[in-house]
Design a protein around this motif. Sequence first.
Motif, PDB file in Angstrom:
ATOM      1  N   THR A 148       0.792  -1.224   0.000  1.00 50.10           N
ATOM      2  CA  THR A 148       0.000   0.000   0.000  1.00 50.10           C
ATOM      3  C   THR A 148       0.825   1.275   0.000  1.00 50.10           C
ATOM      4  N   ARG A 149       2.012   1.317   0.646  1.00 48.22           N
ATOM      5  CA  ARG A 149       2.845   2.526   0.655  1.00 48.22           C
ATOM      6  C   ARG A 149       4.318   2.139   0.520  1.00 48.22           C
ATOM      7  N   ALA A 150       5.120   3.043  -0.065  1.00 48.08           N
ATOM      8  CA  ALA A 150       6.560   2.807  -0.205  1.00 48.08           C
ATOM      9  C   ALA A 150       7.284   4.144  -0.245  1.00 48.08           C
ATOM     10  N   ARG A 151       8.472   4.182   0.378  1.00 43.45           N
ATOM     11  CA  ARG A 151       9.272   5.417   0.391  1.00 43.45           C
ATOM     12  C   ARG A 151      10.764   5.068   0.481  1.00 43.45           C
ATOM     13  N   VAL A 152      11.588   6.000  -0.053  1.00 43.88           N
ATOM     14  CA  VAL A 152      13.035   5.913   0.001  1.00 43.88           C
ATOM     15  C   VAL A 152      13.553   7.174   0.683  1.00 43.88           C
ATOM     16  N   SER A 153      14.593   7.049   1.502  1.00 41.76           N
ATOM     17  CA  SER A 153      15.180   8.208   2.163  1.00 41.76           C
ATOM     18  C   SER A 153      15.867   9.108   1.137  1.00 41.76           C
ATOM     19  N   PRO A 154      16.042  10.392   1.449  1.00 39.52           N
ATOM     20  CA  PRO A 154      16.609  11.328   0.465  1.00 39.52           C
ATOM     21  C   PRO A 154      17.961  10.912  -0.096  1.00 39.52           C
ATOM     22  N   ASP A 155      18.797  10.224   0.703  1.00 41.56           N
ATOM     23  CA  ASP A 155      20.106   9.806   0.205  1.00 41.56           C
ATOM     24  C   ASP A 155      20.089   8.409  -0.399  1.00 41.56           C
ATOM     25  N   GLY A 156      18.923   7.768  -0.436  1.00 44.56           N
ATOM     26  CA  GLY A 156      18.787   6.464  -1.062  1.00 44.56           C
ATOM     27  C   GLY A 156      19.293   5.298  -0.255  1.00 44.56           C
ATOM     28  N   ARG A 157      19.659   5.509   1.012  1.00 51.10           N
ATOM     29  CA  ARG A 157      20.259   4.434   1.805  1.00 51.10           C
ATOM     30  C   ARG A 157      19.249   3.615   2.598  1.00 51.10           C
ATOM     31  N   THR A 158      18.029   4.110   2.735  1.00 53.82           N
ATOM     32  CA  THR A 158      17.029   3.440   3.559  1.00 53.82           C
ATOM     33  C   THR A 158      15.701   3.419   2.815  1.00 53.82           C
ATOM     34  N   VAL A 159      14.971   2.321   2.926  1.00 44.85           N
ATOM     35  CA  VAL A 159      13.666   2.202   2.270  1.00 44.85           C
ATOM     36  C   VAL A 159      12.630   1.759   3.299  1.00 44.85           C
ATOM     37  N   ALA A 160      11.386   2.059   3.014  1.00 47.29           N
ATOM     38  CA  ALA A 160      10.285   1.668   3.897  1.00 47.29           C
ATOM     39  C   ALA A 160       9.100   1.249   3.051  1.00 47.29           C
TER      40      ALA A 160
END
Length: 344
Positions: A141-153
């Motif tokens: 249902t939801r997905a995101r990446v941190s601004p520096d690309g090192r962490t995802v959720a």
Amino acid sequence: MIHLPNRTARLLVLCVAVLLLGGVVAGVTLRAADRAAEKDRARADGPSVRSGEVTLGAAGRTVFRNMAWGPHRDEIASVADTDPTGPRTASGVRCLRFHSAAGTGICLQAVRGRLGDRYRAVVLDEHLRELRHYDLAGIPTRARVSPDGRTVAWTVFVSGDSYAGTAFSTRTSVADVRGGTLDADLEAYTLMLDGRPHRAADVNVWGVTFADDRRFYATVATGGQTYLVRGDRTDRTLTALHANVECPSLSPDGTRIAYKKRVEGVSSDAPWRLYVLDLRTLRETATAERRNVDDQAVWQDDRTLVYSLPGDYGSDLWTVPADGSGRAALVMKAALAPAYAGRH
């Protein structure tokens, strides 16, 4: 006295039944033909999509999930920033949910099988090659990446399939792209509500938006209320900041949260309006979008929000100023989940 129908009467009843059944079948066939014709018209009138190379974070290109009917539907595609209605390049990589930042992508996919679908989260590099993947416990249902690309959720529904009601349960996970470490369920973090630890069986967490590798914001629901929380991966805490916030999205300058807010006096099936919260003052501003927004908006820049609304292809992208001025405008048809270089 009741008379049994004679042979002629029985034949008449049978003929009528056959005619009625034929009418039902014809009606279903015509409706299916109409839907197919609508899709054919949409293909003819829709955006031009061709196969090609898609690179995450490429200058001058917006990356998104293509929703146009045809062989490239659900594929990650790109289009020129200067011509969002122009020709699209489709990658061949299909996602149900998608986000990218700094050359890292997170793609939530369905994996077809004989016993039904299962789901996985795939971490992608800038060329959409798989770096690693994780099995999912429910429907993406939801997905995101941190601004520096090192962490995802990512967030999945583990029961129920809509935020509109109360009979749903979510699971939200955060993964380190480089080391592969996984916080499988953010409900294991300590929730601080009104300055005190809060424990309850009804806690749900969803909709992560990152400030950096360590700090993030998300929605927590408990006790029939939703809250904006600030998360800390090092301390493993979630601290409630403001009530009635869902699916937050942090501005590029880190000062504001765009979110969907439940408002009174509207249909319970369409309860949300798009708002912006100033994190310093906790002052809320309603945007000029007056329709129901069931999406985790993204920031095109520090002034502009982009979000999806239902359309002929399932989803269209709209834009509206974040300060409450102006008006909503259609920016791209048949598109979902846009990602802008350097944006949240």
